[in-house]
Design an enzyme around this catalytic site. Structure first.
Site, short mmCIF file in Angstrom:
data_model
loop_
_atom_site.label_atom_id
_atom_site.label_comp_id
_atom_site.label_asym_id
_atom_site.label_seq_id
_atom_site.Cartn_x
_atom_site.Cartn_y
_atom_site.Cartn_z
N GLN A 166 -4.92 -1.63 9.66
CA GLN A 166 -4.76 -2.96 9.04
C GLN A 166 -5.30 -4.04 9.98
O GLN A 166 -4.92 -4.10 11.14
CB GLN A 166 -3.27 -3.20 8.73
CG GLN A 166 -3.00 -4.47 7.98
CD GLN A 166 -3.59 -4.47 6.57
OE1 GLN A 166 -3.48 -3.49 5.84
NE2 GLN A 166 -4.23 -5.56 6.18
N ASP A 224 -11.45 2.38 3.91
CA ASP A 224 -11.81 0.96 3.81
C ASP A 224 -13.33 0.77 3.70
O ASP A 224 -13.80 -0.33 3.41
CB ASP A 224 -11.29 0.18 5.03
CG ASP A 224 -10.07 -0.67 4.69
OD1 ASP A 224 -9.79 -0.83 3.48
OD2 ASP A 224 -9.42 -1.18 5.62
N LYS A 242 0.84 -1.20 0.00
CA LYS A 242 0.00 0.00 0.00
C LYS A 242 0.88 1.26 0.00
O LYS A 242 0.66 2.19 -0.77
CB LYS A 242 -0.93 -0.01 1.22
CG LYS A 242 -2.07 -1.01 1.07
CD LYS A 242 -2.83 -1.25 2.38
CE LYS A 242 -3.82 -2.40 2.16
NZ LYS A 242 -4.51 -2.83 3.39
#
Ligand code: NDP
Length: 307
Positions: free
Chosen positions: A97, A120, A53
């Protein structure tokens, strides 16, 4: 059947190229988009995901920050870290994460992310925006599924779409995104009666169950578009041999590595009866990171008041 495998890497590259131009337009207004990623603990897969990422951000000119608090961090302290990122103007996206260490209350941490930075798309406010089709950030993998369909000119409006798997992360958001594109959607799960029969009605079949090669020819209407979200690592030789009986190249790969990646769709049977289909690897997987970049730029554009 003349079937065609969709090249997810090519679509990812296309989206990243478009993203680069969008980043430049945002940067020209004063600062580039910014993404902060919080990584807690030593999970090797998570470390690879986060590294990719950050690397992709760097390639596009997106400002990125990786925060690595100690694995012993308390839920309250992690929430405070998220809140600080919420307050910072140059950060447009905040990503925690998953999975987090067991002692941390993951739901409370995700709830602390400001919905306008929720790249997200998992905050309940983002979920509400999705369900009611309001402007908001959507989950990345489901967005990737829609991009694949659109960029391959698969007609969605009026199509019969069947989604197998009802998770908050994949199945449900895919179903709502397809619904908002005017498909007639059926959402299936482990209690669905006559799953093969329901799937066979689908013009667009999306598999997201986490069950290796479960969707065989009897689930697929000839010529249908089949999108395989599943990622399963198989290390059982007999299972690999059964799935790849006609693919010596794949069996050799298995022997070399001791394991192989398989989707939720049978890789050999789908190639024989679908119209378009996504392979595993190289189908939906590469899109997830591209859509994260796209979400970060969307968030920056909205926070700057449109571009
Ligand atoms: P979950 O385990 O959270 O959900 C699985 C869903 O599949 C559940 O709704 C479950 O039904 C359903 N299901 C399980 N077994 C069956 C069955 N035999 N018949 C019908 N339905 C079944 O998984 P996720 O949604 O998180 O992930 C799904 C797959 O997608 C996984 O392989 C995962 O690795 C992959 N994935 C890939 C990503 C990518 O970037 N490409 C990103 C995220 C996930 P029920 O609700 O009844 O239990």
């Amino acid at each position: 059947m003349n079937s065609k495998a969709i090249d997810g890497n090519r679509i990812r590259d296309e989206i990243l190229l478009e993203s680069k131009a969008r980043v430049e337009r945002v940067a020209a207004r004063g600062r580039p988009p910014g993404l902060a990623v919080i990584l807690v603990g030593e999970d090797p897969a998570s470390q690879i995901y986060v590294r990719n990422k950050i690397k992709t951000c760097e390639g596009l000119g997106i400002h990125s920050e990786k925060l690595t608090p100690p694995p012993s961090i308390a839920t309250g302290d992690l929430i405070e870290m998220v809140r600080e990122l919420n307050r910072r103007d140059e950060i447009d996206g905040v990503l925690v994460q998953m999975p987090l260490p067991k002692h941390i209350d993951s739901k409370s941490v995700l709830m602390a992310i400001s919905p306008d930075k929720d790249v997200d798309g998992l905050h309940p406010v983002s979920v509400g925006n999705l369900v009611t089709n309001r402007l908001g950030l959507r989950p990345c993998t489901p967005l990737g599924v829609i991009e694949i369909l659109k960029r391959n000119q698969v007609p969605i409006a009026g199509a019969r779409a069947v989604v197998v798997g009802r998770s908050d992360l994949v199945g449900k958001p895919v179903a709502f995104l397809l619904l908002h594109e005017h498909a007639t959607v059926t959402l299936c799960h482990s209690r669905t009666v006559d799953l093969p029969g329901v799937c066979r009605q689908a013009d667009i079949l999306v598999a997201a169950m986490g069950r290796a090669a479960m969707i065989t020819a009897e689930y697929i209407k000839p010529g249908a578009t089949v999108i395989d979200v599943g990622i399963n690592r198989i290390s059982d030789r007999a299972q690999a041999a059964a799935i790849f009986a006609q693919r010596p190249d794949k069996l050799a790969q298995f022997e070399q590595k001791g394991s192989i990646l398989v989707g939720d769709v049978h890789p050999v049977e789908v190639a024989a009866c679908a119209g378009l289909y996504t392979p595993v690897p190289g189908g939906v997987g590469p899109l997830t990171i591209a859509m994260l970049m796209s979400n970060t730029i969307d968030a920056a554009e909205r926070r700057l008041g449109g571009c």
